[in-house]
Scaffold this motif. Structure first.
Motif, PDB file in Angstrom:
ATOM      1  N   LEU A 219       0.916  -1.220   0.074  1.00 29.93           N
ATOM      2  CA  LEU A 219       0.027  -0.038   0.183  1.00 29.93           C
ATOM      3  C   LEU A 219       0.977   1.376   0.041  1.00 29.93           C
ATOM      4  O   LEU A 219       2.095   1.283   0.704  1.00 29.93           O
ATOM      5  N   PHE A 220       0.549   2.247  -0.560  1.00 31.38           N
ATOM      6  CA  PHE A 220       1.103   3.387  -0.739  1.00 31.38           C
ATOM      7  C   PHE A 220       0.320   4.719  -0.668  1.00 31.38           C
ATOM      8  O   PHE A 220      -0.797   4.760  -1.028  1.00 31.38           O
ATOM      9  N   ASN A 221       0.907   5.814   0.066  1.00 31.70           N
ATOM     10  CA  ASN A 221       0.203   6.938   0.356  1.00 31.70           C
ATOM     11  C   ASN A 221      -1.211   6.706   0.879  1.00 31.70           C
ATOM     12  O   ASN A 221      -2.231   7.498   0.510  1.00 31.70           O
ATOM     13  N   VAL A 222      -1.360   6.149   1.960  1.00 31.03           N
ATOM     14  CA  VAL A 222      -2.544   5.802   2.600  1.00 31.03           C
ATOM     15  C   VAL A 222      -3.107   7.081   3.090  1.00 31.03           C
ATOM     16  O   VAL A 222      -2.609   7.502   3.954  1.00 31.03           O
ATOM     17  N   SER A 223      -4.301   7.425   2.889  1.00 29.37           N
ATOM     18  CA  SER A 223      -5.208   8.479   3.328  1.00 29.37           C
ATOM     19  C   SER A 223      -4.796   9.772   2.673  1.00 29.37           C
ATOM     20  O   SER A 223      -5.623  10.356   2.226  1.00 29.37           O
ATOM     21  N   ASP A 224      -3.494  10.274   2.777  1.00 23.88           N
ATOM     22  CA  ASP A 224      -3.037  11.242   2.476  1.00 23.88           C
ATOM     23  C   ASP A 224      -1.574  11.311   1.775  1.00 23.88           C
ATOM     24  O   ASP A 224      -0.863  10.303   2.148  1.00 23.88           O
ATOM     25  N   LEU A 225      -1.262  12.188   1.182  1.00 27.79           N
ATOM     26  CA  LEU A 225      -0.011  12.538   0.726  1.00 27.79           C
ATOM     27  C   LEU A 225       0.930  13.014   1.900  1.00 27.79           C
ATOM     28  O   LEU A 225       0.454  13.813   2.822  1.00 27.79           O
ATOM     29  N   ARG A 226       2.226  12.893   1.499  1.00 22.69           N
ATOM     30  CA  ARG A 226       3.183  13.161   2.529  1.00 22.69           C
ATOM     31  C   ARG A 226       3.288  14.883   2.539  1.00 22.69           C
ATOM     32  O   ARG A 226       2.996  15.550   1.465  1.00 22.69           O
ATOM     33  N   GLY A 227       3.513  15.426   3.838  1.00 23.86           N
ATOM     34  CA  GLY A 227       3.410  16.828   3.521  1.00 23.86           C
ATOM     35  C   GLY A 227       2.018  17.556   3.355  1.00 23.86           C
ATOM     36  O   GLY A 227       2.079  18.789   3.428  1.00 23.86           O
ATOM     37  N   PHE A 228       1.052  16.995   3.559  1.00 23.10           N
ATOM     38  CA  PHE A 228      -0.261  17.434   3.318  1.00 23.10           C
ATOM     39  C   PHE A 228      -0.710  18.510   4.348  1.00 23.10           C
ATOM     40  O   PHE A 228      -1.713  19.495   4.004  1.00 23.10           O
ATOM     41  N   SER A 229      -0.337  18.500   5.598  1.00 24.19           N
ATOM     42  CA  SER A 229      -0.755  19.398   6.530  1.00 24.19           C
ATOM     43  C   SER A 229       0.280  19.881   7.678  1.00 24.19           C
ATOM     44  O   SER A 229       0.883  19.168   8.163  1.00 24.19           O
ATOM     45  N   TRP A 230       0.577  21.246   7.576  1.00 25.32           N
ATOM     46  CA  TRP A 230       1.576  22.034   8.500  1.00 25.32           C
ATOM     47  C   TRP A 230       1.190  21.630   9.703  1.00 25.32           C
ATOM     48  O   TRP A 230       2.197  21.690  10.617  1.00 25.32           O
ATOM     49  N   VAL A 231       0.172  21.546  10.337  1.00 22.66           N
ATOM     50  CA  VAL A 231      -0.113  21.552  11.535  1.00 22.66           C
ATOM     51  C   VAL A 231      -0.446  19.924  12.289  1.00 22.66           C
ATOM     52  O   VAL A 231      -0.416  19.676  13.451  1.00 22.66           O
ATOM     53  N   ASN A 232      -0.163  19.047  11.429  1.00 25.42           N
ATOM     54  CA  ASN A 232      -0.186  17.596  11.655  1.00 25.42           C
ATOM     55  C   ASN A 232       1.156  17.021  12.259  1.00 25.42           C
ATOM     56  O   ASN A 232       2.055  17.132  11.384  1.00 25.42           O
ATOM     57  N   GLY A 233       1.070  16.602  13.484  1.00 25.92           N
ATOM     58  CA  GLY A 233       2.301  16.222  13.617  1.00 25.92           C
ATOM     59  C   GLY A 233       2.917  14.678  13.471  1.00 25.92           C
ATOM     60  O   GLY A 233       3.863  14.363  14.071  1.00 25.92           O
ATOM     61  N   GLU A 234       2.314  14.161  12.406  1.00 26.27           N
ATOM     62  CA  GLU A 234       2.542  12.867  12.218  1.00 26.27           C
ATOM     63  C   GLU A 234       3.957  12.879  11.346  1.00 26.27           C
ATOM     64  O   GLU A 234       4.349  13.877  10.905  1.00 26.27           O
ATOM     65  N   PHE A 235       4.489  11.561  11.021  1.00 26.75           N
ATOM     66  CA  PHE A 235       5.691  11.536  10.194  1.00 26.75           C
ATOM     67  C   PHE A 235       5.336  11.758   8.706  1.00 26.75           C
ATOM     68  O   PHE A 235       6.245  12.287   7.951  1.00 26.75           O
ATOM     69  N   ARG A 236       4.228  11.562   8.540  1.00 23.91           N
ATOM     70  CA  ARG A 236       3.483  12.052   6.976  1.00 23.91           C
ATOM     71  C   ARG A 236       3.987  13.538   6.815  1.00 23.91           C
ATOM     72  O   ARG A 236       4.073  14.058   5.559  1.00 23.91           O
ATOM     73  N   CYS A 237       3.955  14.476   7.970  1.00 24.53           N
ATOM     74  CA  CYS A 237       3.878  15.742   7.787  1.00 24.53           C
ATOM     75  C   CYS A 237       4.921  16.709   8.284  1.00 24.53           C
ATOM     76  O   CYS A 237       5.899  17.215   7.754  1.00 24.53           O
ATOM     77  N   ALA A 238       5.002  16.723   9.763  1.00 24.64           N
ATOM     78  CA  ALA A 238       5.832  17.661  10.232  1.00 24.64           C
ATOM     79  C   ALA A 238       6.909  16.983  11.110  1.00 24.64           C
ATOM     80  O   ALA A 238       7.617  17.519  11.823  1.00 24.64           O
ATOM     81  N   LEU A 239       7.312  15.535  10.868  1.00 22.99           N
ATOM     82  CA  LEU A 239       8.196  14.936  11.526  1.00 22.99           C
ATOM     83  C   LEU A 239       9.105  14.103  10.712  1.00 22.99           C
ATOM     84  O   LEU A 239       8.619  13.725   9.486  1.00 22.99           O
ATOM     85  N   MET A 240      10.475  14.009  10.583  1.00 26.80           N
ATOM     86  CA  MET A 240      11.189  13.429   9.938  1.00 26.80           C
ATOM     87  C   MET A 240      12.318  12.691  10.812  1.00 26.80           C
ATOM     88  O   MET A 240      12.524  12.976  11.874  1.00 26.80           O
ATOM     89  N   ASN A 241      12.903  11.744  10.043  1.00 28.26           N
ATOM     90  CA  ASN A 241      14.129  11.209  10.801  1.00 28.26           C
ATOM     91  C   ASN A 241      15.250  10.784   9.835  1.00 28.26           C
ATOM     92  O   ASN A 241      15.152  11.073   8.581  1.00 28.26           O
ATOM     93  N   THR A 242      16.450  10.217  10.420  1.00 26.52           N
ATOM     94  CA  THR A 242      17.444  10.091   9.542  1.00 26.52           C
ATOM     95  C   THR A 242      17.845   8.427   9.227  1.00 26.52           C
ATOM     96  O   THR A 242      18.881   8.072   9.084  1.00 26.52           O
ATOM     97  N   TYR A 243      17.000   7.857   9.532  1.00 26.93           N
ATOM     98  CA  TYR A 243      16.929   6.407   9.399  1.00 26.93           C
ATOM     99  C   TYR A 243      17.475   6.003   7.690  1.00 26.93           C
ATOM    100  O   TYR A 243      18.361   5.132   7.495  1.00 26.93           O
TER     101      TYR A 243
END
Length: 318
Positions: A219-243
């Protein structure tokens, strides 16, 4: 004339990209300044993603509060009263309808130039939400991309102080670019990641993440695309890491927890790296407030060292 055009066009394109890169750098500089101003007022950096019990409804998933570091920094953006008045005491997705509260709708839907890299695709990705090209550093992606007690600066219910950044503020990532998404949502088309690995994410039902689960994702892009919301604290939006390394050809991978504990239920886990349209690498903001251009060929050891706040690694030259 044709020869002149052939000579001038690359130069014009390079000049335009240089201007876009400068604007992007300034955006990251402003985010760093806002974070330092927030820390000066509150004594710690803002939360990466908010998770707490709903008043009168403790069984609802706590992570539906979900306000991001970018939302908590909003009073420091100098964008006027609209963002200063953002009601962060109301959950982003509140019961019973889990819709955006009316008082928050104008700000949530706003497209902020500050949060758009001019080399990225600045467009609305989800109705009622303004997108973002930038994300806060959650760490190295340890524990299967867990957003809980991560080793970066921003994570669920974080309140990191500068004193806790033992690796040094000049050696620790604060914000980075991460491209906005593209393509259909909730798709089973595996060719999406082959065509556009920079903008499509893989999705697995379950958490924590594992390389084998991500490699087998269907599955890909489930529910919403990456970066879709600046107020959303999920990894899809406003979090990243260095894995994954910057601009990795391995697509990002996200999952979701089904732990019945309301404090963990439906919380997103993720391996989402820095991604950019700038030739040769990505721009990052460090915890000391500086902005650097980082080559996409940086070693994975240095990259992960930049992700952790207290890993004791030697970052070296980057």
């Amino acid at each position: 004339i044709g020869v002149l055009v052939a000579l001038l066009l690359p130069a014009v394109q390079m000049a335009r990209e240089a201007a876009r890169r400068t604007r992007c750098s300034n955006n990251l500089k402003q985010l760093g300044l806002a974070a330092h101003n927030y820390e000066g007022v509150h004594g710690h950096l803002p939360v990466g993603s908010e998770s707490r019990a709903f008043p009168g409804a403790p069984s609802y998933p706590h992570n539906f509060y979900r306000w991001s570091v970018l939302a908590h920094l909003s009073p420091y953006y100098e964008q006027g009263t609209l963002f200063s008045a953002l009601d962060l005491e109301t959950p982003l997705y509140a019961p019973p309808t889990f819709a955006i509260a009316p008082q928050n709708a104008p700000a949530v839907a706003a497209v902020l130039p500050l949060l758009q890299c001019p080399s990225d695709e600045s467009r609305v990705l989800a109705t009622g939400h303004g997108p973002t090209s930038y994300a806060g550093n959650a760490g190295t992606g340890r524990d299967g991309g867990s957003p809980f007690d991560a080793d970066g600066i921003f994570y669920i219910n974080s309140a990191t102080t500068f004193g806790e950044i033992a690796d040094g503020t000049t050696n620790t990532l604060l914000f980075s670019e991460s491209l906005q998404g593209r393509g259909p949502t909730s798709s089973g088309d595996a060719t999406l990641v082959q065509r556009d690995p920079q903008r499509v994410y893989r999705f697995v039902y379950g958490a924590p993440l594992s390389d084998s689960a991500c490699n087998g994702a269907g599955l890909f892009n489930v529910s919403d695309l990456r970066g879709f919301s600046w107020v959303n604290g999920e990894f899809r939006c406003a979090l990243m890491n260095t894995y994954y390394p910057p601009n990795s050809l391995v697509p990002d991978c996200l999952g979701v927890s089904f732990d019945p504990d309301p404090a963990r239920l439906y919380t997103g886990f993720g391996w989402r790296t820095a991604r950019s349209q700038h030739p040769g690498g990505v721009q990052i903001g460090l915890a000391d407030g500086s902005v650097r251009f980082l080559s996409k060929t940086v070693s994975i050891d240095v990259w992960r060292a930049l992700g952790s706040r207290n890993g004791g690694e030697i970052v070296g030259t980057f």
